[in-house]
Design a protein around this motif. Structure first.
Motif, PDB file in Angstrom:
ATOM      1  N   CYS A  37       0.874  -0.930  -0.097  1.00 11.46           N
ATOM      2  CA  CYS A  37      -0.163  -0.009  -0.016  1.00 11.46           C
ATOM      3  C   CYS A  37       0.888   1.263  -0.029  1.00 11.46           C
ATOM      4  CB  CYS A  37      -1.054   0.009   1.251  1.00 11.46           C
ATOM      5  SG  CYS A  37      -0.177  -0.083   2.786  1.00 11.46           S
ATOM      6  N   ILE A  38       0.394   2.226  -0.274  1.00 15.73           N
ATOM      7  CA  ILE A  38       1.051   3.434  -0.545  1.00 15.73           C
ATOM      8  C   ILE A  38       0.247   4.583   0.546  1.00 15.73           C
ATOM      9  CG2 ILE A  38       1.609   5.463  -2.051  1.00 15.73           C
ATOM     10  CD1 ILE A  38       1.519   3.706  -4.267  1.00 15.73           C
ATOM     11  N   SER A  39       1.027   5.121   1.342  1.00 17.94           N
ATOM     12  CA  SER A  39       0.590   6.377   2.200  1.00 17.94           C
ATOM     13  C   SER A  39       1.004   7.648   1.625  1.00 17.94           C
ATOM     14  CB  SER A  39       1.328   5.944   3.722  1.00 17.94           C
ATOM     15  OG  SER A  39       1.017   7.213   4.306  1.00 17.94           O
ATOM     16  N   LYS A  40       0.125   8.378   1.351  1.00 24.64           N
ATOM     17  CA  LYS A  40       0.395   9.742   0.725  1.00 24.64           C
ATOM     18  C   LYS A  40       1.020  10.706   1.779  1.00 24.64           C
ATOM     19  CE  LYS A  40      -2.968   9.313  -3.293  1.00 24.64           C
ATOM     20  NZ  LYS A  40      -3.901  10.069  -3.850  1.00 24.64           N
ATOM     21  N   GLU A  41       0.176  10.488   3.035  1.00 28.36           N
ATOM     22  CA  GLU A  41       0.429  11.156   4.228  1.00 28.36           C
ATOM     23  C   GLU A  41       2.069  11.194   4.533  1.00 28.36           C
ATOM     24  OE1 GLU A  41      -1.948   9.043   3.945  1.00 28.36           O
ATOM     25  OE2 GLU A  41      -3.627  10.371   4.177  1.00 28.36           O
ATOM     26  N   LYS A  60       4.345   9.769   2.596  1.00 29.31           N
ATOM     27  CA  LYS A  60       5.017   9.623   1.200  1.00 29.31           C
ATOM     28  C   LYS A  60       5.936   8.200   1.322  1.00 29.31           C
ATOM     29  CE  LYS A  60       5.312  14.923   0.802  1.00 29.31           C
ATOM     30  NZ  LYS A  60       6.404  16.032   0.753  1.00 29.31           N
ATOM     31  N   LYS A  98       5.816   3.807   0.892  1.00 25.47           N
ATOM     32  CA  LYS A  98       5.498   2.749   0.099  1.00 25.47           C
ATOM     33  C   LYS A  98       5.713   1.714   1.334  1.00 25.47           C
ATOM     34  CE  LYS A  98       5.177   0.254  -4.235  1.00 25.47           C
ATOM     35  NZ  LYS A  98       5.824   0.191  -5.720  1.00 25.47           N
ATOM     36  N   ASN A 107       8.923  -0.342   5.167  1.00 20.35           N
ATOM     37  CA  ASN A 107       8.311   1.042   4.885  1.00 20.35           C
ATOM     38  C   ASN A 107       9.619   1.814   4.183  1.00 20.35           C
ATOM     39  OD1 ASN A 107       7.514   3.718   4.880  1.00 20.35           O
ATOM     40  ND2 ASN A 107       7.328   3.714   7.042  1.00 20.35           N
ATOM     41  N   SER A 167       9.739   6.950   5.087  1.00 21.75           N
ATOM     42  CA  SER A 167       8.637   7.542   5.469  1.00 21.75           C
ATOM     43  C   SER A 167       9.116   8.956   6.404  1.00 21.75           C
ATOM     44  CB  SER A 167       7.757   6.782   6.678  1.00 21.75           C
ATOM     45  OG  SER A 167       8.230   6.741   7.898  1.00 21.75           O
ATOM     46  N   CYS A 218      -3.791   2.946   5.544  1.00 16.51           N
ATOM     47  CA  CYS A 218      -3.495   3.336   4.009  1.00 16.51           C
ATOM     48  C   CYS A 218      -4.202   2.224   3.304  1.00 16.51           C
ATOM     49  CB  CYS A 218      -2.089   3.461   3.614  1.00 16.51           C
ATOM     50  SG  CYS A 218      -1.058   1.941   4.118  1.00 16.51           S
ATOM     51  N   LYS A 268      -3.586  -1.406  -2.460  1.00  8.52           N
ATOM     52  CA  LYS A 268      -3.671  -1.373  -3.892  1.00  8.52           C
ATOM     53  C   LYS A 268      -4.032  -2.789  -4.598  1.00  8.52           C
ATOM     54  CE  LYS A 268      -2.780   2.969  -4.207  1.00  8.52           C
ATOM     55  NZ  LYS A 268      -3.787   3.936  -4.467  1.00  8.52           N
TER      56      LYS A 268
END
Length: 208
Positions: free
Chosen positions: A86-90, A92, A94, A109, A112, A172, A175
């Motif tokens: 999954c990708i966490s935009k908060e 930045k 993966k 991670n 991050s 998060c 996908k």
């Protein structure tokens, strides 16, 4: 007395961590100002639900920095429904979750904004250890000793540590389409058992 106390602590830690952590504390660390010693140790060993095939382990590049690249042994596996990416935009970042038998998992991670650290307990003004003894300001931490061991192989994970750390992982979304997760630069990892993070670390100097 200090020597005996150190020997008692080290013996207990060694036993609890299956001989992975030895000589945690030296008797010289203990002095007339020492009031409390908090010792916490853990040991974990688990097998991947979906093991990595040894034949897929290859030498590949690991970027310690933009200008420093080394060759390391990297495990590989094809995308599987057992793996969650999954990708966490908060943050930045993966994230990859690898399930382990026994309701456990390992999370990686890439990279991050999370920071690992504690500061207030070292401050004369902010330290509040009244839950242990005395009033606020009576006790403060002047030193933390930590030793850790972790072995990640195609079969699974073996880890030991003389400290405990709990860090929440932000939610998060998963996908659905297959994605590649390539750990070819510094990353943070966690070992989680039943939604509790029992081990956390950062890989910046890979073994090669």
């Amino acid at each position: 007395m200090n020597v005996r106390a150190a020997e008692t602590i080290n013996s207990w830690v060694e036993k609890v961590t299956e001989n992975k952590i030895k000589n945690l504390i030296h008797s010289q660390v203990l002095d007339e100002f020492t009031r409390v010693i908090l010792v916490n140790a853990l040991y974990f060993k688990g097998a991947w639900i979906e093991k990595f095939h040894l034949t897929n382990t290859k030498k590949t590049k690991f970027y310690k920095s933009r200008n420093e690249v080394v060759k390391v042994d990297a495990m590989a596996n094809r995308p599987s429904q057992n793996f969650s990416i999954c990708i966490s935009k908060e943050l930045k970042a993966k994230l990859l979750q690898l399930p382990i038998h026994g309701d456990a998992s390992m999370l990686q991670n890439l990279y991050s904004s999370l920071q690992l650290g504690v500061h207030r307990i070292f401050s004369d003004d902010d330290a509040d250890l009244s839950g242990i003894a005395g009033e606020k300001g009576d006790l403060l931490v002047n030193e933390i000793l930590q030793k850790t061991f972790i072995d990640v192989s195609e079969e699974g994970v073996e880890a030991a540590a003389a400290t405990d750390l709990k860090i929440p992982i932000p939610y998060c979304g998963r996908k659905h389409r297959p994605q590649k997760f390539i750990a070819d630069h510094p990353f943070i990892f966690y070992l989680k058992v039943k939604d509790m993070i029992i081990f956390a670390g950062r890989v910046t100097e890979p073994y090669y």
